[in-house]
Design an enzyme around this catalytic site. Structure first.
Site, short mmCIF file in Angstrom:
data_model
loop_
_atom_site.label_atom_id
_atom_site.label_comp_id
_atom_site.label_asym_id
_atom_site.label_seq_id
_atom_site.Cartn_x
_atom_site.Cartn_y
_atom_site.Cartn_z
N LEU A 37 32.30 62.78 34.53
CA LEU A 37 32.90 62.91 35.85
C LEU A 37 34.05 61.91 35.95
O LEU A 37 33.92 60.76 35.53
CB LEU A 37 31.89 62.61 36.96
CG LEU A 37 30.92 63.71 37.37
CD1 LEU A 37 29.95 63.19 38.43
CD2 LEU A 37 31.66 64.92 37.92
N ASP A 38 35.19 62.35 36.51
CA ASP A 38 36.30 61.43 36.73
C ASP A 38 35.87 60.31 37.67
O ASP A 38 34.96 60.51 38.50
CB ASP A 38 37.48 62.17 37.36
CG ASP A 38 38.11 63.18 36.42
OD1 ASP A 38 38.01 62.98 35.20
OD2 ASP A 38 38.70 64.17 36.92
N PRO A 39 36.51 59.14 37.59
CA PRO A 39 36.16 58.04 38.50
C PRO A 39 36.20 58.42 39.98
O PRO A 39 35.36 57.98 40.76
CB PRO A 39 37.21 56.97 38.17
CG PRO A 39 37.49 57.19 36.72
CD PRO A 39 37.47 58.69 36.55
#
Length: 300
Positions: A37-39
């Site tokens: 998951l992206d930040p």
């Protein structure tokens, strides 16, 4: 408890790798995740630990669901709110036009990933090259989106909320980018939350803080899912203790002789999951002509 799965609610602003690092220290064992998951994204981040790390690809290959807020009127180089504005538009889509455009994105489609993705180009991550100011050209990929639902449209904030259910390899940021181009107004991801990865949902999620409390109280098992939770896509065959010893030594077995539960006829399938009675994991095996060849053995 040394083996199993956790369903972590990844917080905003934290990388998936950072979550893995924290859990390694907390659990003192091998840890891996199933799907980055992206930040800026939050939500379901399945975490495998111990021998369950041998099964991460089975979770990665399952269906995933996301809820995303798209901001209209701008295109950004990262395809999310953290990027630089590269194009703008005064056009704004109607609810009807959004619904019509979404039909183009259901099924198997060709998608060009974001240039700020973790895909490797010449041995380097695409996002690293992009941050260095270098031009990144990524090839289109075939991906599958099973469903897109328009949840709401807010004309005041010029946003739309969508629910996307898809297979492996779909970049939601790329969906937002391409949908904005299709509608002629541009768009980027303003908010992203993953709500499902296969059997892991928001109904059985736990925060890092909650998990830390459970570990401190020696109640980790309350948050742990069995290793086998991601094995539902494989035929499950129970074997006895002596046969399990043979398999764990890397030897092939004839399923017709070894199976306890009668599921030794594996049709149209080249893999199976073996366990002992009581659910103790033994191995993932390749199946050829009724013979099981261990390819992943679980040391539990």
């Amino acid at each position: 408890m040394k083996h199993g799965w956790l369903n972590i609610d990844k917080p905003y602003g934290v990388s998936s790798g950072s979550v893995v690092g924290k859990l390694k220290k907390m659990l003192q064992c091998k840890v891996g995740h199933a799907g980055t998951l992206d930040p800026l994204a939050t939500g379901v981040l399945p975490i495998a630990f111990g021998e369950a790390t041998k099964t991460t690809n089975y979770a990665t290959d399952t269906l995933k669901s996301y809820e995303v807020t798209i901001q209209w009127g701008e295109q950004r180089d990262t395809d999310d709110k953290e990027g630089k504005i590269i194009r703008t538009s005064t056009l704004r889509p109607t609810e009807h036009s959004i619904k019509e455009a979404l039909q183009q994105y259901v099924g198997v489609i060709q998608q060009i990933p974001s240039t700020f993705s973790a895909i490797k180009v010449g041995g380097m991550r695409a996002y690293s090259l992009s941050r260095m100011g270098k031009e990144v050209a990524l090839a289109p990929r075939s991906v599958c989106i099973t469903e897109i639902e328009l949840l709401s449209v807010d004309s005041g904030s010029n946003t739309a909320d969508l629910r996307i259910t898809c297979g492996k390899g779909v970049y939601v940021r790329a969906v937002a980018r391409d949908l904005g181009i299709t509608l002629g107004c541009y768009g980027y991801v303003a908010r992203l939350r993953r709500t499902m990865v296969g059997p892991f949902t928001e109904a059985n999620i736990v925060t890092l803080q909650e998990l830390e409390t459970l570990v401190g109280e020696n109640k980790l098992e309350e948050a742990v899912f069995p290793l086998s939770i991601v094995m539902s896509g494989l035929p499950h065959i129970e074997i006895d203790v002596e046969t399990a010893k043979v398999v764990k030594n890397g030897r092939n077995i004839r399923l017709v002789d070894a199976a306890l539960n009668g599921l030794y006829i594996v049709e149209n399938c080249d893999m199976c999951y073996l366990s002992q009675a009581g659910g103790v994991p033994v191995a993932i095996c390749e199946v050829v002509d009724g013979t099981a060849k261990p390819v992943r053995v679980f040391n539990v």
